[in-house]
Design a protein around this motif. Structure first.
Motif, PDB file in Angstrom:
ATOM      1  N   VAL A 149       0.801  -1.227   0.000  1.00 57.99           N
ATOM      2  CA  VAL A 149       0.000   0.000   0.000  1.00 57.99           C
ATOM      3  C   VAL A 149       0.833   1.277   0.000  1.00 57.99           C
ATOM      4  O   VAL A 149       0.279   2.361  -0.204  1.00 57.99           O
ATOM      5  CB  VAL A 149      -0.956   0.024   1.214  1.00 57.99           C
ATOM      6  N   GLU A 150       2.127   1.184   0.212  1.00 53.99           N
ATOM      7  CA  GLU A 150       2.939   2.386   0.435  1.00 53.99           C
ATOM      8  C   GLU A 150       2.829   3.401  -0.693  1.00 53.99           C
ATOM      9  O   GLU A 150       2.613   4.605  -0.449  1.00 53.99           O
ATOM     10  CB  GLU A 150       4.408   2.021   0.642  1.00 53.99           C
ATOM     11  N   ALA A 151       2.966   2.981  -1.938  1.00 50.50           N
ATOM     12  CA  ALA A 151       2.947   3.922  -3.061  1.00 50.50           C
ATOM     13  C   ALA A 151       1.617   4.666  -3.138  1.00 50.50           C
ATOM     14  O   ALA A 151       1.581   5.890  -3.347  1.00 50.50           O
ATOM     15  CB  ALA A 151       3.215   3.177  -4.374  1.00 50.50           C
ATOM     16  N   ASP A 152       0.516   3.958  -2.950  1.00 50.74           N
ATOM     17  CA  ASP A 152      -0.797   4.598  -3.027  1.00 50.74           C
ATOM     18  C   ASP A 152      -1.087   5.449  -1.793  1.00 50.74           C
ATOM     19  O   ASP A 152      -1.755   6.481  -1.888  1.00 50.74           O
ATOM     20  CB  ASP A 152      -1.890   3.539  -3.205  1.00 50.74           C
TER      21      ASP A 152
ATOM     22  N   LEU B 119       0.477   8.735  -2.530  1.00 48.97           N
ATOM     23  CA  LEU B 119      -0.332   9.545  -3.436  1.00 48.97           C
ATOM     24  C   LEU B 119      -1.444  10.255  -2.675  1.00 48.97           C
ATOM     25  O   LEU B 119      -1.702  11.448  -2.889  1.00 48.97           O
ATOM     26  CB  LEU B 119      -0.932   8.663  -4.533  1.00 48.97           C
ATOM     27  N   TYR B 120      -2.104   9.530  -1.789  1.00 49.22           N
ATOM     28  CA  TYR B 120      -3.162  10.140  -0.987  1.00 49.22           C
ATOM     29  C   TYR B 120      -2.596  11.273  -0.133  1.00 49.22           C
ATOM     30  O   TYR B 120      -3.180  12.364  -0.056  1.00 49.22           O
ATOM     31  CB  TYR B 120      -3.804   9.074  -0.103  1.00 49.22           C
TER      32      TYR B 120
ATOM     33  N   ASP C 254       7.228  16.504  -0.081  1.00 52.45           N
ATOM     34  CA  ASP C 254       7.501  15.063  -0.057  1.00 52.45           C
ATOM     35  C   ASP C 254       7.927  14.588   1.325  1.00 52.45           C
ATOM     36  O   ASP C 254       7.576  13.478   1.745  1.00 52.45           O
ATOM     37  CB  ASP C 254       8.585  14.721  -1.082  1.00 52.45           C
ATOM     38  N   THR C 255       8.704  15.405   2.029  1.00 54.30           N
ATOM     39  CA  THR C 255       9.150  15.007   3.366  1.00 54.30           C
ATOM     40  C   THR C 255       7.971  14.806   4.294  1.00 54.30           C
ATOM     41  O   THR C 255       7.900  13.814   5.034  1.00 54.30           O
ATOM     42  CB  THR C 255      10.102  16.064   3.949  1.00 54.30           C
TER      43      THR C 255
ATOM     44  N   VAL D  25     -12.751   8.799  -1.591  1.00 52.92           N
ATOM     45  CA  VAL D  25     -13.049   8.166  -2.877  1.00 52.92           C
ATOM     46  C   VAL D  25     -12.796   9.150  -4.018  1.00 52.92           C
ATOM     47  O   VAL D  25     -12.221   8.781  -5.060  1.00 52.92           O
ATOM     48  CB  VAL D  25     -14.505   7.662  -2.907  1.00 52.92           C
ATOM     49  N   THR D  26     -13.180  10.395  -3.833  1.00 54.77           N
ATOM     50  CA  THR D  26     -12.966  11.407  -4.874  1.00 54.77           C
ATOM     51  C   THR D  26     -11.483  11.618  -5.131  1.00 54.77           C
ATOM     52  O   THR D  26     -11.039  11.714  -6.285  1.00 54.77           O
ATOM     53  CB  THR D  26     -13.623  12.736  -4.468  1.00 54.77           C
ATOM     54  N   VAL D  27     -10.699  11.688  -4.065  1.00 48.83           N
ATOM     55  CA  VAL D  27      -9.255  11.877  -4.215  1.00 48.83           C
ATOM     56  C   VAL D  27      -8.645  10.714  -4.998  1.00 48.83           C
ATOM     57  O   VAL D  27      -7.873  10.916  -5.941  1.00 48.83           O
ATOM     58  CB  VAL D  27      -8.586  12.000  -2.824  1.00 48.83           C
TER      59      VAL D  27
END
Length: 262
Positions: A102-105, A108-109, A117-118, A212-214
């Motif tokens: 789940v880390e990549a997603d 993104l959230y 990014d930090t 959900v929209t995000v």
């Protein structure tokens, strides 16, 4: 830590025998009030309550800086601390596997709400550490994915600016993919204005509809992936998206609902 104490069956008197704090100060610490505790105290409590030191230390250190403690104070608080635990230094294998999935997603959230990014990596890292500390509870919950998503959302929202109780994240409008592909300055300005207005209105959506929209609209994730991340049925993802889109349209283009062209 308070939940671990309540589940342990120990009393404040039991703790005070091995932790150099008065019972009144221990009570304050476990209720999250009073002065920010030194790591020596937290470490001893963690050993007595059988909490893993590694994630707890990272969370303690991060929170110390957020509480405006100096780096010198943090280092001094840990200089003379002796490891008093036999808990493993690495998280359980199934915890690590889950985080990798789940880390990549999750990042993104986080990027939707946090500025750099930090901050995003810190929020997701702290979420994983909280999950490590409460992994048994996560596994015992009705859905581990939903439990983890709640931890992620709580962590990120605690670091997101709010106005009138609603998340404020219009800064993300400057990073939308559509904006980066526009070369005409007027088109960029028009798109930015529309996107900022959209993000302002999105902040008024209920939590599930906002998430959900995000994921579905901003990051264009498939319904099935959103369902997996949030730990909710695909039907709920679709209905949440439908209701959110209806609300956003009515808020942004109110005259459309009256049958007139805006």
């Amino acid at each position: 830590m308070r939940e671990a104490y309540l589940a342990s069956g120990l009393t404040l008197s039991d703790l005070s025998v091995q932790v150099p704090l008065a019972k009144s100060k221990l009570s304050e610490l476990l209720r999250g009030i009073g002065l920010y505790p030194r790591w020596e105290i937290v470490s001893r409590l963690a050993a007595l309550l059988r909490l893993p030191h590694v994630p707890l230390y990272r969370l303690w250190r991060q929170a110390a800086f957020e509480a405006h403690k100096s780096r010198e104070w943090v280092e001094r608080s840990t200089d003379n601390t002796t490891a008093l635990t036999t808990s493993p230094a690495a998280p359980p294998l199934d915890h690590r596997a889950f985080c990798e999935l789940v880390e990549a997603d999750y990042l993104l959230y986080a990027q939707t709400f946090l500025i750099d990014d930090t901050a995003c990596h810190n929020a997701v890292g702290d979420t994983f550490d909280i999950l490590w500390l409460t992994w048994n509870e996560a596994l015992a919950s009705p859905d581990t994915r939903s439990y983890a998503w709640t931890m992620l959302r709580r962590t990120i929202m605690s670091r997101t600016p709010h106005i009138d109780g609603r998340p404020h994240f219009t800064h993300a409008a400057f990073d939308t993919a559509a904006l980066t592909h526009l070369t005409d300055e007027q088109a960029r300005a028009d798109h930015l204005t529309e996107t900022i207005a959209l993000f302002q209105v999105m902040g008024w959506l209920p939590p599930t509809q906002l998430d959900v929209t995000v994921l579905r609209i901003l990051w264009r994730m498939p319904t099935e992936r959103v369902s997996e991340l949030m730990g909710v049925p695909p039907a709920l993802v679709r209905s949440s998206q439908h209701h959110a889109e209806h609300f956003l349209k009515s808020a942004l283009y109110p005259t459309d609902n009256e049958g007139r062209t805006p």
